[in-house]
Design a protein around this motif. Structure first.
Motif, mmCIF file in Angstrom:
data_model
loop_
_atom_site.group_PDB
_atom_site.id
_atom_site.type_symbol
_atom_site.label_atom_id
_atom_site.label_comp_id
_atom_site.label_asym_id
_atom_site.label_seq_id
_atom_site.Cartn_x
_atom_site.Cartn_y
_atom_site.Cartn_z
ATOM 1 N N PRO B 77 39.826 58.191 45.858
ATOM 2 C CA PRO B 77 38.483 58.149 46.442
ATOM 3 C C PRO B 77 37.432 58.574 45.424
ATOM 4 O O PRO B 77 37.624 59.532 44.683
ATOM 5 C CB PRO B 77 38.568 59.157 47.594
ATOM 6 N N GLY B 78 36.337 57.817 45.390
ATOM 7 C CA GLY B 78 35.236 58.200 44.511
ATOM 8 C C GLY B 78 35.289 57.602 43.126
ATOM 9 O O GLY B 78 34.344 57.690 42.374
ATOM 10 N N ILE B 79 36.424 56.994 42.777
ATOM 11 C CA ILE B 79 36.500 56.380 41.440
ATOM 12 C C ILE B 79 36.472 54.869 41.593
ATOM 13 O O ILE B 79 37.238 54.292 42.363
ATOM 14 C CB ILE B 79 37.774 56.798 40.690
ATOM 15 N N GLN B 80 35.555 54.260 40.863
ATOM 16 C CA GLN B 80 35.471 52.799 40.867
ATOM 17 C C GLN B 80 35.655 52.266 39.452
ATOM 18 O O GLN B 80 35.244 52.893 38.483
ATOM 19 C CB GLN B 80 34.106 52.368 41.395
ATOM 20 N N ILE B 81 36.270 51.103 39.357
ATOM 21 C CA ILE B 81 36.392 50.440 38.060
ATOM 22 C C ILE B 81 36.068 48.963 38.244
ATOM 23 O O ILE B 81 35.729 48.529 39.338
ATOM 24 C CB ILE B 81 37.793 50.625 37.434
ATOM 25 N N SER B 82 36.216 48.210 37.187
ATOM 26 C CA SER B 82 35.785 46.813 37.209
ATOM 27 C C SER B 82 36.655 45.943 38.113
ATOM 28 O O SER B 82 37.871 46.153 38.218
ATOM 29 C CB SER B 82 35.825 46.240 35.800
ATOM 30 N N GLU B 83 36.024 44.973 38.705
ATOM 31 C CA GLU B 83 36.756 44.009 39.524
ATOM 32 C C GLU B 83 37.784 43.217 38.713
ATOM 33 O O GLU B 83 38.667 42.575 39.274
ATOM 34 C CB GLU B 83 35.781 43.040 40.186
ATOM 35 N N LEU B 84 37.672 43.294 37.381
ATOM 36 C CA LEU B 84 38.648 42.590 36.550
ATOM 37 C C LEU B 84 39.969 43.346 36.437
ATOM 38 O O LEU B 84 40.926 42.850 35.841
ATOM 39 C CB LEU B 84 38.087 42.360 35.138
ATOM 40 N N LEU B 85 39.999 44.574 36.978
ATOM 41 C CA LEU B 85 41.211 45.395 36.844
ATOM 42 C C LEU B 85 41.786 45.785 38.217
ATOM 43 O O LEU B 85 41.982 46.961 38.502
ATOM 44 C CB LEU B 85 40.890 46.672 36.041
ATOM 45 N N PRO B 86 42.081 44.794 39.061
ATOM 46 C CA PRO B 86 42.531 45.126 40.409
ATOM 47 C C PRO B 86 43.867 45.862 40.443
ATOM 48 O O PRO B 86 44.073 46.741 41.284
ATOM 49 C CB PRO B 86 42.664 43.748 41.080
ATOM 50 N N ASN B 87 44.763 45.525 39.542
ATOM 51 C CA ASN B 87 46.072 46.193 39.544
ATOM 52 C C ASN B 87 45.959 47.648 39.103
ATOM 53 O O ASN B 87 46.615 48.524 39.656
ATOM 54 C CB ASN B 87 47.056 45.439 38.653
ATOM 55 N N MET B 88 45.114 47.868 38.112
ATOM 56 C CA MET B 88 44.894 49.238 37.653
ATOM 57 C C MET B 88 44.226 50.053 38.762
ATOM 58 O O MET B 88 44.480 51.258 38.902
ATOM 59 C CB MET B 88 44.033 49.245 36.385
ATOM 60 N N ALA B 89 43.357 49.399 39.532
ATOM 61 C CA ALA B 89 42.666 50.102 40.623
ATOM 62 C C ALA B 89 43.668 50.618 41.659
ATOM 63 O O ALA B 89 43.529 51.704 42.198
ATOM 64 C CB ALA B 89 41.642 49.174 41.272
ATOM 65 N N LYS B 90 44.705 49.816 41.891
ATOM 66 C CA LYS B 90 45.684 50.202 42.908
ATOM 67 C C LYS B 90 46.525 51.408 42.510
ATOM 68 O O LYS B 90 47.152 52.049 43.342
ATOM 69 C CB LYS B 90 46.643 49.014 43.176
ATOM 70 N N ILE B 91 46.578 51.703 41.202
ATOM 71 C CA ILE B 91 47.406 52.830 40.744
ATOM 72 C C ILE B 91 46.563 53.869 39.999
ATOM 73 O O ILE B 91 47.043 54.540 39.082
ATOM 74 C CB ILE B 91 48.568 52.346 39.845
ATOM 75 N N MET B 92 45.315 53.968 40.394
ATOM 76 C CA MET B 92 44.410 54.909 39.716
ATOM 77 C C MET B 92 44.977 56.332 39.687
ATOM 78 O O MET B 92 44.734 57.104 38.766
ATOM 79 C CB MET B 92 43.054 54.899 40.438
ATOM 80 N N ASP B 93 45.769 56.681 40.692
ATOM 81 C CA ASP B 93 46.349 58.032 40.720
ATOM 82 C C ASP B 93 47.339 58.266 39.595
ATOM 83 O O ASP B 93 47.709 59.405 39.321
ATOM 84 C CB ASP B 93 47.057 58.251 42.075
ATOM 85 N N LYS B 94 47.762 57.178 38.925
ATOM 86 C CA LYS B 94 48.788 57.323 37.886
ATOM 87 C C LYS B 94 48.211 57.267 36.483
ATOM 88 O O LYS B 94 48.952 57.228 35.499
ATOM 89 C CB LYS B 94 49.853 56.236 38.056
ATOM 90 N N TRP B 95 46.891 57.193 36.389
ATOM 91 C CA TRP B 95 46.309 57.199 35.034
ATOM 92 C C TRP B 95 44.932 57.868 35.061
ATOM 93 O O TRP B 95 44.401 58.140 36.140
ATOM 94 C CB TRP B 95 46.235 55.789 34.440
ATOM 95 N N SER B 96 44.421 58.146 33.862
ATOM 96 C CA SER B 96 43.075 58.700 33.759
ATOM 97 C C SER B 96 42.256 57.823 32.838
ATOM 98 O O SER B 96 42.776 57.256 31.880
ATOM 99 C CB SER B 96 43.115 60.114 33.161
ATOM 100 N N GLY B 97 40.988 57.718 33.154
ATOM 101 C CA GLY B 97 40.079 57.023 32.256
ATOM 102 C C GLY B 97 39.243 58.045 31.504
ATOM 103 O O GLY B 97 38.970 59.129 32.008
ATOM 104 N N ILE B 98 38.864 57.707 30.300
ATOM 105 C CA ILE B 98 37.907 58.552 29.574
ATOM 106 C C ILE B 98 36.679 57.680 29.328
ATOM 107 O O ILE B 98 36.785 56.594 28.760
ATOM 108 C CB ILE B 98 38.486 59.064 28.243
ATOM 109 N N ARG B 99 35.536 58.147 29.818
ATOM 110 C CA ARG B 99 34.324 57.325 29.736
ATOM 111 C C ARG B 99 33.395 57.772 28.605
ATOM 112 O O ARG B 99 32.270 57.295 28.506
ATOM 113 C CB ARG B 99 33.568 57.407 31.064
ATOM 114 N N SER B 100 33.855 58.683 27.798
ATOM 115 C CA SER B 100 32.938 59.263 26.812
ATOM 116 C C SER B 100 33.611 59.463 25.465
ATOM 117 O O SER B 100 33.490 60.498 24.841
ATOM 118 C CB SER B 100 32.448 60.609 27.351
ATOM 119 N N ILE B 101 34.372 58.440 25.049
ATOM 120 C CA ILE B 101 35.037 58.548 23.745
ATOM 121 C C ILE B 101 34.000 58.449 22.619
ATOM 122 O O ILE B 101 33.171 57.540 22.603
ATOM 123 C CB ILE B 101 36.080 57.411 23.575
#
Lengths: 577, 441
Positions: B77-101
């Motif tokens: 909940p609360g995390i959104q990503i691109s519509e181009l990554l639907p599979n990654m969206a389904k497993i967001m709990d299994k990875w982390s994104g870094i938005r400030s590299i």
């Protein structure tokens, strides 16, 4: 450990000083300065550091075995090595046999395997001076110049940085090779490079300045190459293990402070010249100006007309210099013995003493006395019984790695191994832009590495450092796979004009025994043993079933391919021993 | 080791007890080489992916900044990503994104930074430690060596590319060629399967070699002779038992699993890397077989024009990538490998906030993004944030060196106290002052 402070008071600093042994297989020091020795015999130094001061404690861990007899010393090297072995109680191995010697010396001096007829002739000869004669013959051959030019070309950074560099690369390589072949004095060799002036198209030695661009890089390379001293660390801080300060760093750099450059006649080439000014530079530490100064010496009073680089080489090559000759003899010692008297060979400092200081001094003095004669140095080393000792350990010296009680085997380096496999398979390498048959040790620069996976995977250096350590001798799985199974090597083996094809051809009507003997002479410079001949014969005579279940002999060419393959994958082949 | 001794402990014991490499390998085998080991799969998104079109969308920014893509919700909940990554969206709990590299030195295309965590170039060693900075794979190879006989510790799957850094798998630098990536899809590929000799004939050769190779091992105390011997042994093993070839052959994998990864496209994309999804699967198989670090390069994300083109743009790249990366992460979890294997995917920099006149985005070293998964780390989060135009880091800038520090720690190596000697003998830290990321560990 007592600390004496500037106000005169003293303090026991044993518990706050730091201690470090340079060979942790021999000894280990703890925080309280206690040194624990292990089973490994050898010489070890323990460095003691406190507040920027360093000291060193040296210890020998003797083996204490009885040394009843050593080979009769041939020269001062043997006297010093055998004396040490007697002191530490480690009997040397015996002097090696002729077969091993011709292979060892030919690889170490000329960078190639002996031919089968060379080996055969040497084994047959009864001349008591045949080893000396072999050494002389190898030293006067162009193979010696090729091999050592290959070594020096990498250290002198003869790197192909772009396509334009090619002309200079060839010219510089040619100059190095010729200088070695005509046995230019080492001080002159150093002067020709360090004090090179003029257009690179006319003075190839000036090409050194192309890859080594800045004043600091020139100084650091010069120090590492010719003084065995790593100054890099002193640029930013007083080196904790070393006495050189930032002031030393900058004042030594000042020798290169007047190097000027302008475009030469060919694109990408330059003219190197002395800019008419006094050799001095800013000490970035305190903003002051420092004059050109030899390490540990007084500042030089040079005029605007003095090219300080000549003053540097004068300083280097004066007989009292403690680095110049020592570095070269140590570098060459390592070339032949796999281990420097000081190790690593370009890190000579008080806190990293030689394993046999008398020997280092003796070699350096000999080298100076003989007028910086590089071939004479190699001759002296190779004539020594020490160099001629067997690599096979006796019951006492199998663990030795610092006393030179036996020859330590080394893997053939990338170029030599590639050439050796070509020799075994009788195939001609081809590198683009060079005549077919040019051997890998003859390659003028690093650019050919990218054409040859073999050379890359076996660690041929890219000439990007003045350190010999850039040449990698670590083993890897990729190397083994390549040797055992690459297309490159497979096609050499099975080539229609290769050795297997020739040996397998009915026109060569020699008995199989003679052919097997030729292969062993070629690979190992020795006669095959009875069981080895038998094994090879059995392989040649074996029959296999075809699709119809009939027993058929195997094509002789194929069997020879197998035998050659097996021979060059043995350790006896891959190593100089 | 079973008794909890690390290989490094073992090595130092070895140094004291005079254990040579082959003995070490033998000892490891005796100790049960089937133990699991820590591993890293690093994916280099060649050409620099558009962070604002993947995991850091700015739906409220003006159109020339936000582009045409919409965010979608994820299973966190609360995390959104691109519509181009639907599979990654389904497993967001299994990875982390870094938005400030941050930490990209400039806008020049190079895998160097991703693979070494340091500034520098694939083409030369200017400004680097003497001999060049080693990549993380080479450093691990040097520090930890072989995990399982017959499988090299550091494997790079990238094929050669028109632009060489796009085909680089991480350089050995001052550690030397022996620690470089074993590249089964390039040179070494041909060496893995028997060349021009039948199995039977190779067996004959092998027995000939064993009978001729009687040279005494005890002549060498440096371990080189033994080292060579050990690798020869392993190579013979590979060629006869085909352990490596087996790890490489995807036919051994259940069709269902292969379908999940998809094939992508094995051809190089322009002068870039291929979008070869079988590499994700191969990476998993190699890690499972004993590799410590596997790198792979994906696509060519350098979208200067028509960034939303369905074939050549991010719309053509991201869906394939989404399938491959999500399949890999899911697969590692399904096999219980997610604690031991860490995955990082990233590019050399980000792309310009504003879409240019040609409908593309240009080079943008100021901020970019990364995907991190596995390694027993905390996931299901977005770390850091960029400003409203995805132009500058707004919160918690994460230097590329911090990601490397985190990965070294995962491998069981103290990133801040371990040194390797460069060609001048100077000890060099693995990652300067960067510390492992507290958000992940």
């Amino acid at each position: 450990m007592t600390a004496i402070y500037s106000d005169g008071h003293t303090e026991d600093a044993t518990h706050i000083a730091t201690y470090e042994a340079n060979d942790k297989e021999i000894a280990e020091a703890d925080d309280t300065g206690h040194i624990k020795f292990f089973e490994q015999p050898g010489d070890v130094s323990v460095m003691v550091r406190y507040q920027g001061q360093v000291g060193v404690y040296q210890a020998s861990v003797p083996l204490g075995a009885p040394v009843e007899k050593s080979p009769e010393p041939r020269n001062f090297i043997d006297e010093l090595v055998f004396a040490k072995l007697k002191r530490v109680g480690m009997p040397p191995s015996t002097v090696t046999d002729d077969a091993t010697f011709i292979r060892r010396a030919t690889v170490d001096i000329a960078g190639r395997l002996p031919t089968s007829s060379e080996s055969e002739g040497f084994l047959k000869s009864t001349d008591p001076a045949k080893r000396d004669k072999l050494i002389d013959r190898l030293l006067s051959s162009t193979d010696y110049a090729d091999y050592f030019a290959n070594k020096w070309g990498a250290l002198l950074r003869n790197k192909r940085s772009n396509a334009q560099a090619m002309r200079g690369n060839f010219a510089f390589h040619g100059w190095i090779r010729d200088s070695l072949h005509k046995n230019m004095r080492y001080d002159e060799f150093a002067r020709s490079v360090l004090a090179a002036s003029g257009d690179m198209s006319q003075n190839p030695a000036a090409t050194w300045y192309r890859e080594v661009k800045t004043m600091q890089a020139q100084m650091e390379d010069a120090a590492q190459l010719f003084l065995g001293t790593r100054m890099q660390c002193a640029q930013c801080h007083h080196h904790p293990f070393e006495k050189w300060s930032q002031k030393d760093y900058y004042s030594f750099s000042a020798f290169f402070s007047t190097v000027g450059r302008k475009p030469g006649r060919n694109p990408g080439e330059e003219i190197i010249y002395h800019t008419r000014k006094v050799a001095q530079t800013a000490n970035k530490k305190d903003g002051g100006t420092v004059k050109a100064t030899g390490l540990g010496d007084e500042p030089m009073d040079l005029t605007v007309d003095d090219d300080p680089r000549h003053a540097l080489v004068d300083w280097l090559s004066q007989p009292g210099n403690k680095f110049f000759a020592h570095t070269l003899v140590n570098r060459y010692w390592k070339h032949f013995f796999s281990r420097g008297l000081v190790e690593p060979e370009d890190d000579m400092r008080e806190t990293n003493p030689a394993v046999n200081p008398e020997l280092l001094e003796g070699l350096a003095q000999h080298f100076i006395r003989r007028g910086f004669d590089m071939k004479d140095l190699i001759r002296t080393i190779c004539q020594s019984k020490t160099y001629q000792l067997s690599s096979i350990p006796n019951e006492f010296n199998s663990k030795d790695k610092t006393y030179f009680s036996r020859y330590y085997p080394k893997r053939l380096n990338a170029e030599v191994l590639y050439d050796a496999i070509n020799q075994m398979t009788d195939s001609k390498p081809s590198f683009s832009g060079l005549p077919v048959g040019t051997r890998a040790v003859q390659l003028p620069d690093n650019s050919f590495n990218s054409q040859s996976y073999f050379l890359t995977v076996f660690g041929r250096p890219d000439s990007s450092s003045s350190c010999e350590c850039e040449r990698s001798s670590d083993a890897s799985l990729a190397q083994s796979l390549h040797l055992l199974n690459s297309k490159d090597i497979q096609s050499k083996l099975s080539s229609g004009s290769g050795r297997a094809a020739k040996l397998g051809n009915v026109k060569d009507d020699r008995d199989a025994g003679a052919k097997i003997r030729e292969l062993f002479l070629l690979a190992f410079s020795r006669e095959p043993s009875g069981s080895e001949v038998l094994l090879a014969r059995k392989h040649l005579e074996r029959q296999i079933e075809n699709d119809k279940g009939e027993k058929k002999p195997v094509a002789a060419k194929e069997s020879y391919e197998d035998i050659i393959w097996a021979l060059f994958n043995t350790k006896e082949f891959l190593f100089n021993h | 080791m079973c008794d909890g001794l690390s290989r490094r402990d073992f090595l130092s014991v070895g140094a004291l007890g005079g254990l040579t490499l082959p003995q070490l390998l033998a000892a490891e085998q005796a100790a049960g080489s089937e133990r699991s080991h820590k591993a890293l799969i690093m994916i280099y998104m060649a050409g620099a992916p558009p962070h604002q079109d993947l995991i850091d969308l700015k739906p409220n920014a003006p159109r020339e900044y936000r582009g045409i893509l919409n965010p979608i919700s994820t299973n966190v909940p609360g995390i959104q990503i691109s519509e181009l990554l639907p599979n990654m969206a389904k497993i967001m709990d299994k990875w982390s994104g870094i938005r400030s590299i941050v930490g990209a030195p400039n806008g020049s295309h190079d895998s160097f930074m991703c693979y070494s965590g340091r500034q520098g170039s694939t083409f030369n060693t200017n400004g680097q430690a003497s001999g060049g900075w080693p990549s993380i794979g080479a450093a691990i190879s040097k520090l930890q060596g072989t995990a399982k006989a017959g499988i090299p510790p550091f494997i790079g799957l990238a094929p050669k590319a028109g632009h060489p850094p796009y085909g680089a798998s991480g350089k050995p630098g001052f550690l030397g060629a022996a620690h470089g990536p074993f590249k089964p899809t390039n040179h070494s590929k041909g060496d893995l399967v028997l060349n021009g000799v039948t199995e039977g004939r190779f067996g004959n050769r092998k027995s000939l070699l064993e009978q001729f190779d009687l040279f005494r091992r005890d002549v060498d105390t440096s371990g080189r002779l033994g080292g060579m011997d050990a690798f020869t042994e392993q190579a013979l093993g590979i060629l006869t038992s085909s352990k490596m070839a087996e790890a490489m052959s995807l036919e051994k994998e259940a069709p269902k699993i292969r379908e999940r990864y998809g094939n992508g496209d094995a051809k190089n994309f322009g002068d870039g890397a291929p979008r070869n999804n079988t590499h994700f699967l191969m990476a998993r198989r190699l890690v499972e077989a004993g590799a410590r670090v596997v790198t792979l390069n994906f696509g060519r994300w350098d979208f200067h024009d028509k960034i939303y083109n369905a074939k050549s743009g991010v719309n053509g790249h991201a869906p394939i990538f989404d399938q491959g990366l999500a399949a890999l992460i899911q697969d590692l979890h399904d096999r219980g490998m997610d604690k031991d294997v860490a995955v990082v995917a990233w590019g050399e920099f980000g792309r310009t906030p504003k879409i240019n006149a040609k409908g593309g985005r240009d080079h943008w070293p100021n901020v970019s993004c990364a995907f991190v998964s596995g390694g027993g780390m905390n996931h299901g989060q977005m770390i850091g944030a960029s400003d409203k135009h995805a132009a500058e880091p707004a919160e918690r800038p994460v230097h590329m060196g911090e990601v490397h520090a985190t990965m070294y720690r995962h491998m069981g190596i103290d990133p801040n106290n371990t040194t390797l000697a460069d060609l001048t003998g100077r000890p060099q830290y693995l990652v300067d002052e960067w510390k492992p990321m507290p958000e992940l560990i």
